[in-house]
Design an enzyme around this catalytic site. Structure first.
Site, short mmCIF file in Angstrom:
data_model
loop_
_atom_site.label_atom_id
_atom_site.label_comp_id
_atom_site.label_asym_id
_atom_site.label_seq_id
_atom_site.Cartn_x
_atom_site.Cartn_y
_atom_site.Cartn_z
N LYS A 273 0.83 -1.22 0.00
CA LYS A 273 0.00 0.00 0.00
C LYS A 273 0.86 1.26 0.00
O LYS A 273 0.38 2.35 -0.31
CB LYS A 273 -0.92 0.01 1.22
CG LYS A 273 -2.16 -0.82 0.99
CD LYS A 273 -3.22 -0.51 2.01
CE LYS A 273 -4.44 -1.37 1.76
NZ LYS A 273 -5.30 -1.46 2.94
N ASP A 351 -8.05 -10.03 7.99
CA ASP A 351 -7.97 -8.75 7.28
C ASP A 351 -9.37 -8.17 7.07
O ASP A 351 -9.62 -7.00 7.34
CB ASP A 351 -7.27 -9.00 5.93
CG ASP A 351 -7.03 -7.72 5.15
OD1 ASP A 351 -6.63 -6.72 5.76
OD2 ASP A 351 -7.25 -7.73 3.92
FE LIG Z 1 -4.79 -5.64 1.62
FE LIG Z 2 -5.14 -5.27 5.04
#
Ligand SMILES: [Fe+2]
Ligand SMILES: [Fe+2]
Ligand SMILES: [Fe+2]
Length: 408
Positions: A273, A351
């Site tokens: 990310k 997650d």
């Molecule tokens: Fe992710």
């Molecule tokens: Fe994540």
């Protein structure tokens, strides 16, 4: 759990993650590391000192998580707010025993040499931090010239650095830079292929060493904090996923080693990310198709960053699969069914659960009832593992607290 690791490989891989923050100006940390190394050849340093310098140079921008700060650091020569990322980086590295010796170097890597003279710091720290400052500014100056090749900026950059001799930079270090940068090879190595070759050679020369789980976790935690700091909406996301995945592994009867590795995977799964531009990550509305495809790249990037660390192969695989779906409609590899291992499935549900429990730019934090409605739908469409959603349901309150770091 102890693992045999080449620490240089870890630094190299993690510098890849940091360099992603540059988005379209990649490899900054690696260029700084190479230039610091080239200058060090003209300074009285032994190999151990040189190794420490390269590691500090690769990690020097660990206090930068967002793309806007990164572009300020490149576009402005002496940016007023530059000290903030030095302090953040220093704090991050001092929390990790393996890298804490690099923290003071990071703390002063934007401090003028004249000012360093008034501070009571060891000569080695003064030299390393000022050398990183110097070559970091060389990289910024090259970028500012907007030339097709770095070597075209040679004359102007050398003149500019010379003009700061004795003020921003130590005269001895300016000399070392002028000697190193006199060679055309110096400028040509700044291109990505020779740069990678040179640094891969450095990695290959590193020794494997046994690292205990606590040390590994403290390294992974640095990077989880960098990723989580990228957006106000993901604060502690990686940490929450790590804690939840580890606990789910225990309840699921997995070995202590798998549970420990899942904790590492939780901390590292969203490393990619760092490459997503701030505007996409923080967008309060639904992402359009193009933005969504950029966003989807992150699990591939996480895999790419981690895949070469011998000893962490499983962690890299589980991270790469955290957005794969059992029905084969996930990304980036469209893995399906048995190709997605139990630990990968655990990481995926942890997650999803943490993300739903946490506030997002476009919605508030969801309550358990709403979370299970969404997760049950995901089970029905074949996205996530039904038995693991049931496992969460059995321990729902605990899972919520673990995911959000709430106490009783
Ligand atoms: Fe992710
Ligand atoms: Fe994540
Ligand atoms: Fe930098």
């Amino acid at each position: 759990m102890s693992t045999k690791i080449n620490l240089r490989q870890v630094v190299f891989s993690l510098s890849r993650a940091l360099d992603l923050v540059g988005v379209d100006d990649m490899h900054h940390g690696k260029r700084v590391a190479f230039m610091a190394y080239a200058c060090s050849q003209h300074l009285p340093m032994d190999n151990h000192e040189r190794d420490t310098l390269i590691q500090a140079a690769m990690l020097h921008d660990c206090g930068v998580s967002n793309t806007n700060t990164h572009s300020k650091l490149v576009k402005e020569f002496d940016w007023n707010c530059s000290q903030i990322h030095c302090k953040v980086g220093e704090q991050l590295l001092s929390s990790c025993p393996v890298f804490s010796h690099l923290a003071p170097v990071i703390a002063y890597h934007h401090t003028h040499w004249k000012r360093l003279q008034d501070l009571d710091i060891p000569n080695v720290i003064e030299r390393d931090s000022n050398l990183i400052f110097l070559v970091d500014r060389v990289d910024a100056l090259i970028a500012q010239q907007n030339m097709p090749e770095p070597i075209m900026a040679k004359k102007i950059v050398r003149e500019k650095i010379k003009s700061y001799r004795g003020t921003l930079f130590s005269p001895e270090l300016v000399e070392s830079f002028l000697k190193a940068s006199n060679l055309s090879a110096f400028w040509l190595t700044l291109e990505s292929e020779p740069l990678y070759d040179m640094l891969r050679g450095w990695v290959a020369g590193g020794q494997d060493q046994m690292i205990d789980f606590d040390s590994l976790r403290s390294i992974a935690q640095i990077f989880a904090k960098i990723v989580d700091a990228k957006s106000p909406f993901t604060v502690e996301h990686s940490q929450g996923v790590a804690r939840l995945a580890k606990q789910l592994a225990h309840w699921d009867g997995q070995s202590a080693e798998v549970a420990d590795k899942l904790e590492l995977a939780g901390l590292l799964h969203d490393l990619g990310k760092l490459r997503i531009p701030d505007e996409i990550l923080d967008k309060p509305d639904k992402l359009n198709e193009m933005e969504f495809s950029v966003m989807q790249g992150h699990s591939f990037e996480s895999h790419y960053i981690l895949k070469d660390i011998a000893g962490l192969e499983e962690v890299a695989l589980w991270c790469s699969q955290h957005h794969e779906k059992i029905n084969g409609s996930g990304y980036p590899f469209k893995s399906e069914g048995d190709e997605i291992s139990r630990p990968s499935r655990i990481l995926a549900v942890a997650d999803v659960f943490q993300a739903l429990a946490q506030k997002r730019p476009y919605r508030g934090s969801l309550q358990l009832e709403d979370i299970f409605t969404i997760m049950d739908n995901m089970v029905q469409s074949g996205n996530i593992d039904a038995s693991l959603v049931n496992l969460i349901r059995e321990h729902e309150k605990e899972c919520y607290q673990i995911a959000l770091f709430e106490s009783d």
